[in-house]
Enzyme design. Structure first.
Site, PDB file in Angstrom:
ATOM      1  N   HIS A  28       0.797  -1.211   0.000  1.00  0.00           N
ATOM      2  CA  HIS A  28       0.000   0.000   0.000  1.00  0.00           C
ATOM      3  C   HIS A  28       0.837   1.272   0.000  1.00  0.00           C
ATOM      4  CE1 HIS A  28      -3.492   2.446  -0.125  1.00  0.00           C
ATOM      5  NE2 HIS A  28      -2.801   3.243   0.664  1.00  0.00           N
TER       6      HIS A  28
ATOM      7  N   TYR B 100       1.666   5.128  -2.625  1.00  0.00           N
ATOM      8  CA  TYR B 100       1.923   6.544  -2.339  1.00  0.00           C
ATOM      9  C   TYR B 100       3.342   6.963  -2.713  1.00  0.00           C
ATOM     10  CZ  TYR B 100      -2.605   6.180  -0.259  1.00  0.00           C
ATOM     11  OH  TYR B 100      -3.947   5.949  -0.086  1.00  0.00           O
TER      12      TYR B 100
ATOM     13  N   HIS C  94      -9.545  -0.156 -11.025  1.00  0.00           N
ATOM     14  CA  HIS C  94      -9.170   0.854 -10.017  1.00  0.00           C
ATOM     15  C   HIS C  94      -7.717   1.271 -10.178  1.00  0.00           C
ATOM     16  CE1 HIS C  94      -8.345   2.711  -6.118  1.00  0.00           C
ATOM     17  NE2 HIS C  94      -7.459   1.773  -5.859  1.00  0.00           N
ATOM     18  N   PHE C  95      -6.834   0.288 -10.325  1.00  0.00           N
ATOM     19  CA  PHE C  95      -5.440   0.741 -10.319  1.00  0.00           C
ATOM     20  C   PHE C  95      -4.978   1.286 -11.666  1.00  0.00           C
ATOM     21  CE2 PHE C  95      -4.385  -3.995 -10.260  1.00  0.00           C
ATOM     22  CZ  PHE C  95      -3.682  -4.061 -11.456  1.00  0.00           C
ATOM     23  N   HIS C  96      -5.785   1.080 -12.700  1.00  0.00           N
ATOM     24  CA  HIS C  96      -5.410   1.756 -13.953  1.00  0.00           C
ATOM     25  C   HIS C  96      -5.848   3.222 -13.973  1.00  0.00           C
ATOM     26  CE1 HIS C  96      -4.219  -2.219 -15.289  1.00  0.00           C
ATOM     27  NE2 HIS C  96      -3.509  -1.599 -16.215  1.00  0.00           N
TER      28      HIS C  96
ATOM     29  N   ARG D 210     -10.670 -10.957 -11.897  1.00  0.00           N
ATOM     30  CA  ARG D 210      -9.431 -10.373 -12.424  1.00  0.00           C
ATOM     31  C   ARG D 210      -8.499 -11.515 -12.792  1.00  0.00           C
ATOM     32  NH1 ARG D 210      -5.941  -7.827  -7.343  1.00  0.00           N
ATOM     33  NH2 ARG D 210      -4.455  -7.456  -9.010  1.00  0.00           N
ATOM     34  N   ARG D 211      -7.439 -11.204 -13.499  1.00  0.00           N
ATOM     35  CA  ARG D 211      -6.387 -12.174 -13.807  1.00  0.00           C
ATOM     36  C   ARG D 211      -6.921 -13.421 -14.500  1.00  0.00           C
ATOM     37  NH1 ARG D 211      -2.810 -11.311  -8.225  1.00  0.00           N
ATOM     38  NH2 ARG D 211      -1.556  -9.695  -9.153  1.00  0.00           N
TER      39      ARG D 211
HETATM   40 FE1  HAS Z   1      -5.957   1.670  -4.254  1.00  0.00          FE
HETATM   41  C1  HAS Z   1      -6.201  -1.761  -4.455  1.00  0.00           C
HETATM   42  C2  HAS Z   1      -7.935   1.678  -1.474  1.00  0.00           C
HETATM   43  C3  HAS Z   1      -5.536   5.066  -3.952  1.00  0.00           C
HETATM   44  C4  HAS Z   1      -3.279   1.553  -6.422  1.00  0.00           C
HETATM   45  N1  HAS Z   1      -4.945   0.169  -5.256  1.00  0.00           N
HETATM   46  C5  HAS Z   1      -5.232  -1.164  -5.228  1.00  0.00           C
HETATM   47  C6  HAS Z   1      -4.326  -1.860  -6.097  1.00  0.00           C
HETATM   48  C7  HAS Z   1      -3.464  -0.915  -6.615  1.00  0.00           C
HETATM   49  C8  HAS Z   1      -3.871   0.352  -6.090  1.00  0.00           C
HETATM   50  C9  HAS Z   1      -2.284  -1.159  -7.539  1.00  0.00           C
HETATM   51  O1  HAS Z   1      -9.037  -0.342   0.537  1.00  0.00           O
HETATM   52  C10 HAS Z   1      -4.396  -3.341  -6.435  1.00  0.00           C
HETATM   53  C11 HAS Z   1      -3.422  -4.194  -5.747  1.00  0.00           C
HETATM   54  C12 HAS Z   1      -3.559  -5.615  -6.204  1.00  0.00           C
HETATM   55  O2  HAS Z   1      -3.024  -5.936  -7.269  1.00  0.00           O
HETATM   56  O3  HAS Z   1      -4.246  -6.390  -5.526  1.00  0.00           O
HETATM   57  N2  HAS Z   1      -6.665   3.102  -3.001  1.00  0.00           N
HETATM   58  C13 HAS Z   1      -7.467   2.899  -1.936  1.00  0.00           C
HETATM   59  C14 HAS Z   1      -7.753   4.174  -1.290  1.00  0.00           C
HETATM   60  C15 HAS Z   1      -7.078   5.142  -2.002  1.00  0.00           C
HETATM   61  C16 HAS Z   1      -6.382   4.446  -3.061  1.00  0.00           C
HETATM   62  C17 HAS Z   1      -8.600   4.396  -0.074  1.00  0.00           C
HETATM   63  N3  HAS Z   1      -4.684   3.036  -5.055  1.00  0.00           N
HETATM   64  C18 HAS Z   1      -4.666   4.384  -4.773  1.00  0.00           C
HETATM   65  C19 HAS Z   1      -3.586   5.018  -5.465  1.00  0.00           C
HETATM   66  C20 HAS Z   1      -2.938   4.020  -6.157  1.00  0.00           C
HETATM   67  C21 HAS Z   1      -3.645   2.786  -5.883  1.00  0.00           C
HETATM   68  C22 HAS Z   1      -3.252   6.476  -5.392  1.00  0.00           C
HETATM   69  C23 HAS Z   1      -1.748   4.078  -7.046  1.00  0.00           C
HETATM   70  C24 HAS Z   1      -1.060   5.138  -7.328  1.00  0.00           C
HETATM   71  N4  HAS Z   1      -6.910   0.233  -3.205  1.00  0.00           N
HETATM   72  C25 HAS Z   1      -7.626   0.441  -2.062  1.00  0.00           C
HETATM   73  C26 HAS Z   1      -8.059  -0.862  -1.509  1.00  0.00           C
HETATM   74  C27 HAS Z   1      -7.565  -1.841  -2.355  1.00  0.00           C
HETATM   75  C28 HAS Z   1      -6.844  -1.125  -3.406  1.00  0.00           C
HETATM   76  C29 HAS Z   1      -8.852  -1.114  -0.312  1.00  0.00           C
HETATM   77  C30 HAS Z   1      -7.708  -3.362  -2.199  1.00  0.00           C
HETATM   78  C31 HAS Z   1      -8.841  -3.854  -2.955  1.00  0.00           C
HETATM   79  C32 HAS Z   1      -8.907  -5.362  -2.983  1.00  0.00           C
HETATM   80  O4  HAS Z   1      -9.892  -5.904  -2.474  1.00  0.00           O
HETATM   81  O5  HAS Z   1      -8.014  -6.032  -3.525  1.00  0.00           O
HETATM   82  C33 HAS Z   1      -7.037   6.636  -1.710  1.00  0.00           C
HETATM   83  O6  HAS Z   1      -5.712   7.037  -1.529  1.00  0.00           O
HETATM   84  C34 HAS Z   1      -7.694   7.466  -2.788  1.00  0.00           C
HETATM   85  C35 HAS Z   1      -7.744   8.929  -2.447  1.00  0.00           C
HETATM   86  C36 HAS Z   1      -8.121   9.775  -3.620  1.00  0.00           C
HETATM   87  C37 HAS Z   1      -9.017  10.775  -3.643  1.00  0.00           C
HETATM   88  C38 HAS Z   1      -9.266  11.556  -4.908  1.00  0.00           C
HETATM   89  C39 HAS Z   1      -8.733  12.957  -4.833  1.00  0.00           C
HETATM   90  C40 HAS Z   1      -8.786  13.641  -6.168  1.00  0.00           C
HETATM   91  C41 HAS Z   1      -7.836  14.503  -6.615  1.00  0.00           C
HETATM   92  C42 HAS Z   1      -7.989  15.163  -7.972  1.00  0.00           C
HETATM   93  C43 HAS Z   1      -8.920  16.322  -7.919  1.00  0.00           C
HETATM   94  C44 HAS Z   1      -8.681  17.321  -8.993  1.00  0.00           C
HETATM   95  C45 HAS Z   1      -9.512  17.587  -9.973  1.00  0.00           C
HETATM   96  C46 HAS Z   1      -9.116  18.684 -10.889  1.00  0.00           C
HETATM   97  C47 HAS Z   1     -10.806  16.904 -10.137  1.00  0.00           C
HETATM   98  C48 HAS Z   1      -9.794  11.145  -2.424  1.00  0.00           C
HETATM   99  C49 HAS Z   1      -6.672  14.878  -5.771  1.00  0.00           C
HETATM  100  C50 HAS Z   1      -9.893  18.787 -12.118  1.00  0.00           C
HETATM  101  C51 HAS Z   1     -10.109  20.199 -12.448  1.00  0.00           C
HETATM  102  C52 HAS Z   1      -9.707  20.796 -13.586  1.00  0.00           C
HETATM  103  C53 HAS Z   1     -10.124  22.184 -13.852  1.00  0.00           C
HETATM  104  C54 HAS Z   1      -8.870  20.102 -14.569  1.00  0.00           C
HETATM  105 CU    CU Z   2      -3.981  -0.275  -0.551  1.00  0.00          CU
END
Ligand code: HAS
Ligand code: CU
Length: 547
Positions: free
Chosen positions: A222, A226, A373-375, A436-437
């Site tokens: 995890h 980050y 999700h991760f893409h 998946r997979r």
């Molecule tokens: Fe995730 C599974 C929970 C973020 C990557 N995640 C994965 C896996 C990967 C991955 C690779 O709780 C799969 C692993 C595997 O192969 O089994 N993930 C989260 C949570 C967040 C999160 C709570 N993940 C990421 C990030 C990753 C990433 C970042 C890679 C870089 N994830 C999970 C969980 C799993 C999981 C479980 C396990 C699932 C399972 O069952 O296997 C948080 O950090 C997300 C926070 C993000 C936000 C969004 C903020 C938005 C922003 C942009 C706003 C700006 C705008 C501007 C809209 C709250 C900052 C536009 C305006 C204009 C004018 C242009």
């Molecule tokens: Cu995670």
């Protein structure tokens, strides 16, 4: 001077960054070829050499090359660039080169192990799937190389600190936070790889404890996400406002965000193991709570970055509630890439919150929702930011003008469209139960498979669009590097913040202290459950290799 730095780099030093980027882009290119083949195979389109063995070998290579090699080398190169442009240079070029060569050696060993067909264990290398020892030893060397780089980054920061009492320039603050997270994360990986996988694959022990290995893996896995994300955030906070001609809305909030990541990135790993036996539900709940804590800094980031963009849009003459959006420099490939990356991350963040909820996780775990999700997170929020950053960085490290500007403009659009086709359909088929997979998803024409067929085809078409985008990316970088007209080194400017910076460093700059607290949190989150795993009756497993 803190967040505005304007220094030209000498071209000899930049060879270091160029070498890192070259490895990153080569890994990306190879990974992209694998990716298109896989997307087509899953949709049951008969590509050449299609077979389960080739599919899983390719998926192992794709995951390792993209998620572990492309990202790590890009971040290492970018970190050195940030050190050079903010804190007066890299503390030791020699050690930085040593880190590069060790990491490259490890990468080559692991890649050859995968391509030889002896290490088809996917990028999570969960035991009891067993790879050739070379796979694990190469991966360990890649990490050791990155540790040397991390040491160089820390030394560069400490050297600067000895003669400066002002706040560390924000870009370096974020990169040092990424380095700290990397050290915290890889301590778990080291226990798995050195303590379990290498001795087992060499035959020194007969069996392995898979749950313990998975626990160490997700201690690493995890915060790894980050480690990928923070350099992207550095670009969003410290470069993007400058590109749009605006100001960073709040330097202090940005520093607080990086500190929150140091604190909460690691003690959350069980959200990947909700369905694993051997870990009590109370500890799964604890990690759920910390996972929700780690959503917060990204929400703050969304607020700060959008506010900074609004400041920029208004300074460019934008009026009204949304008029400033039109004034943003949409034709700039860096801006366009980052804006689309951010949009994609809103989907990723939404999905992350669903994954993190125990009950809803049961619905999506091990389905195609997860790759979807991760893409949109690592595959777009991070990768598309790095692509845009490459267009910004290349003239700064080579002194050459960016070539093929129209292709550089089309490329992020294609990436975004391709990824939305791939991922939105993937989220939906995941909810429909598609695993998946899997090498093929037709399930002998079953009713469920018929229902998701058109979505899987859409996902595969997205894969083709992504491949075209990858070719465009490599074409722009290759043409710039080899044929771009020489215009001399472009100076690097980082964003200024709206409010003036304090004269002296404050609480958020005490990164050593925050690291110590993070270590305590990790011990609290992991010591007891790992002790339980070690003392409960344990069942080891021999290794398996399906091909
Ligand atoms: Fe995730 C599974 C929970 C973020 C990557 N995640 C994965 C896996 C990967 C991955 C690779 O709780 C799969 C692993 C595997 O192969 O089994 N993930 C989260 C949570 C967040 C999160 C709570 N993940 C990421 C990030 C990753 C990433 C970042 C890679 C870089 N994830 C999970 C969980 C799993 C999981 C479980 C396990 C699932 C399972 O069952 O296997 C948080 O950090 C997300 C926070 C993000 C936000 C969004 C903020 C938005 C922003 C942009 C706003 C700006 C705008 C501007 C809209 C709250 C900052 C536009 C305006 C204009 C004018 C242009
Ligand atoms: Cu995670």
């Amino acid at each position: 001077m803190s967040s505005l730095v304007d220094k030209s780099q000498d071209s000899s030093g930049n060879r270091l960054e160029i070498a890192h980027f070259a490895v990153a882009i080569s890994a990306f290119g190879l990974g992209a070829v694998m990716a298109v083949m896989q997307a087509l195979s899953r949709a049951d389109i008969d590509v050449v050499f299609r077979s389960p063995k080739v599919y899983y070998l390719s998926m192992t290579a794709h995951g390792v090359l993209m998620a572990l090699v492309f990202t790590t080398f890009f971040i290492m190169g970018f970190g050195l660039f940030v050190a050079r442009t903010t804190v007066g240079g890299v503390a030791s070029e020699r050690w930085a080169w040593a880190g590069f060569w060790v990491a490259l050696g490890g990468t080559l060993i692991t890649t050859l192990a995968i391509l030889s067909g002896t290490s088809t264990v996917l990028y999570t290398f969960y035991p009891p799937l067993m790879a050739h020892p070379a796979f694990y030893i190469g991966a360990a060397l890649l990490v050791i190389g990155s540790w040397i780089w991390g040491g160089v980054m820390i030394a560069s920061w400490r050297r600067w600190k000895r003669s400066n009492s002002s706040p560390l320039p924000l870009a370096m603050h974020g990169m040092v936070a990424a380095v700290i997270i990397w050290f915290l994360a890889t301590s778990g990986l080291a226990m798995e790889v050195l303590g379990q996988l290498i001795p087992w694959s060499l035959g020194w022990v007969d069996t392995i404890d898979p749950v313990l290995a998975r626990t160490f893996f997700w201690w690493f896995g995890h915060p790894l996400t980050y480690f990928w994300l923070l350099p992207a955030y550095v670009l969003w906070y410290a470069v993007l406002p400058e590109i749009v001609g605006g100001r960073l809305f709040s330097d202090r909030l940005a520093r607080a965000v990086f500190v929150m990541f140091i604190l909460f990135s690691t003690p959350v790993g069980f959200h990947h193991q909700f369905t694993d036996p051997g870990i009590s539900s109370i500890w799964k709940l604890v990690h759920t709570v910390t996972t929700y804590a780690i959503l917060f800094p990204s929400m703050v980031t969304a607020f700060t970055v959008i506010a900074s963009l609004e400041v920029g849009g208004r300074l460019r003459g934008g009026t009204g509630v949304f008029g400033w959006i039109k004034k943003l420099p949409w034709r700039d490939p860096f801006f366009l890439s980052v804006a689309l990356a951010m949009l994609s991350f809103t989907v990723g963040g939404f999905g992350g919150a669903i994954n993190a909820a125990y009950a809803m996780n049961a619905m999506v775990h091990n389905t195609f929702w997860i790759p979807a999700h991760f893409h949109v997170t690592v595959g777009t929020a991070v990768t598309l930011t790095f692509m845009g950053a490459s267009y910004w960085l290349l003239p700064r490290v080579t002194g050459r003008e960016l070539a093929l500007p129209r292709v550089a403009f089309a490329q992020p659009l294609l990436w975004f469209v391709g990824m939305m086709m791939f991922s939105i359909s993937g989220h939906i088929t995941g909810l429909m139960g598609q695993p998946r997979r899997v090498y093929s998803s037709d399930y002998f024409g079953s009713e469920a498979a018929e229902a998701w067929r058109w979505l899987t085809l859409m996902s595969a078409s997205g894969g083709v669009v992504l491949f075209v985008s990858s070719l465009c990316f490599i074409a722009v970088l290759g043409t710039t590097f080899f044929c771009g007209s020489k215009v001399g080194m472009v100076p690097t400017r980082f964003a200024r913040s709206l409010e003036p910076l304090p004269e002296t460093a404050g609480g958020f700059d005490r990164l050593g202290l925050w690291t110590a607290i993070a270590v305590i949190l990790i011990v609290l989150a992991y010591a007891y459950p790992i002790w339980q795993l070690l003392t409960l009756e344990r069942f080891g497993s021999p290794g398996f290799s399906p091909f």
